[in-house]
Design a protein around this motif. Structure first.
Motif, short mmCIF file in Angstrom:
data_model
loop_
_atom_site.label_atom_id
_atom_site.label_comp_id
_atom_site.label_asym_id
_atom_site.label_seq_id
_atom_site.Cartn_x
_atom_site.Cartn_y
_atom_site.Cartn_z
N HIS A 161 0.69 -1.25 -0.18
CA HIS A 161 0.02 0.04 0.00
C HIS A 161 0.82 1.16 -0.01
O HIS A 161 0.51 2.15 -0.52
N PHE A 162 1.91 1.18 0.86
CA PHE A 162 2.61 2.32 0.92
C PHE A 162 4.33 2.50 0.31
O PHE A 162 5.00 3.53 0.34
N LYS A 163 4.83 1.19 -0.02
CA LYS A 163 6.11 1.20 -0.13
C LYS A 163 7.13 0.94 0.94
O LYS A 163 8.09 0.25 0.89
N ASN A 164 7.08 1.92 1.58
CA ASN A 164 7.89 2.27 2.78
C ASN A 164 7.31 3.08 3.76
O ASN A 164 6.39 3.71 3.62
N LYS A 165 8.02 3.20 4.80
CA LYS A 165 7.75 4.22 6.03
C LYS A 165 7.67 5.66 5.46
O LYS A 165 6.56 6.34 5.78
N ALA A 166 8.55 6.00 4.54
CA ALA A 166 8.38 7.47 3.98
C ALA A 166 7.12 7.57 3.31
O ALA A 166 6.40 8.63 3.37
N GLY A 167 6.63 6.58 2.51
CA GLY A 167 5.34 6.68 1.63
C GLY A 167 4.05 6.86 2.85
O GLY A 167 3.03 7.59 2.58
N ILE A 168 4.20 6.00 4.05
CA ILE A 168 3.11 6.32 4.97
C ILE A 168 3.13 7.83 5.44
O ILE A 168 2.13 8.56 5.50
N LEU A 169 4.19 8.37 5.67
CA LEU A 169 4.48 9.90 6.27
C LEU A 169 3.90 10.55 5.00
O LEU A 169 3.07 11.47 5.21
N LYS A 170 4.29 10.32 3.98
CA LYS A 170 3.77 11.34 2.90
C LYS A 170 2.16 11.08 2.95
O LYS A 170 1.60 12.28 2.56
N ALA A 171 1.92 10.10 2.92
CA ALA A 171 -0.09 9.95 2.82
C ALA A 171 -0.51 10.61 3.97
O ALA A 171 -1.41 11.39 4.05
N LEU A 172 0.12 10.67 5.36
CA LEU A 172 -0.35 11.41 6.48
C LEU A 172 -0.17 12.79 6.08
O LEU A 172 -1.40 13.52 6.61
N THR A 173 0.67 13.31 5.67
CA THR A 173 0.64 14.87 5.48
C THR A 173 -0.30 15.22 4.30
O THR A 173 -0.67 16.34 4.37
#
Length: 193
Positions: free
Chosen positions: A46-58
């Motif tokens: 869903h997000f590739k990595n932790k940075a992708g999750i942070l990007k979605a959160l922002t």
């Protein structure tokens, strides 16, 4: 809501909760998967990595800034308007507590977060500058005040109390929401008249 959207929301919530507890560095994809009750491969899909999750959160944060703008409705009464603005501001910061904490604790590592976080106070600043000018012309607020200083003070007051609510919840720095709105914000509004 589709199952994919539900899984993404669950992962985002797990990530957000873990950031509050462990910070960004201490939040691993294994922990995220465990809290979200999904496989770690699902997190990556869903997000590739932790940075992708942070990007979605922002991105969610930025969408919510726009929604806060739509929720704000002026009544041309300075006390009512400022209480409403402060209330929306407090609710917004509480809703996005993890990203604010990340900004406060790990801003050196994530300078891009700072520019995202600044959009809410900047939005309220710009909105209130326009409204204070209008209320000054109608006589609702005094022509003697320095609008820029008062708007800066109001935004700082709201931001400070909202952040204190989750950084220092048991401190004298934090004033409970009802008391803050009724006493501090109404007093601030009266001082503008």
């Amino acid at each position: 809501m589709s199952n994919d959207n539900h899984v993404q929301e669950t992962i985002l919530k797990a990530f957000s909760d873990l950031i509050r507890q462990y910070g960004y560095r201490g939040t691993t994809t294994k922990k995220i998967a465990a809290v979200a009750n999904v496989n770690e491969s699902t997190v990556f899909r869903h997000f590739k990595n932790k940075a992708g999750i942070l990007k979605a959160l922002t991105q969610d944060y930025l969408l919510d800034v726009k929604q806060a703008a739509n929720d704000f409705e002026f009544h041309n009464d300075i006390e009512t308007d400022l209480v409403q603005a402060a209330s929306i501001y407090q609710q917004f910061i509480k809703q996005h507590q993890s990203i604010f904490l990340l900004s406060l604790h790990e801003s050196a590592e994530f300078p891009e977060i700072e520019s995202v976080i600044n959009q809410l106070p900047q939005y309220f600043h710009d909105l209130l500058m326009d409204k204070f000018r209008e209320l000054m012309q109608t006589g609702e607020i005094s022509a003697e005040i320095d609008i820029a200083t008062e708007v800066d003070s109001f935004v700082t007051l709201c931001f400070g109390n909202a952040v204190a609510s989750f950084v220092y919840p048991n401190s004298a720095l934090f004033i409970k929401s009802e008391q803050f709105l009724e006493n501090n914000i109404r007093t601030f509004a009266k001082h503008l008249k």
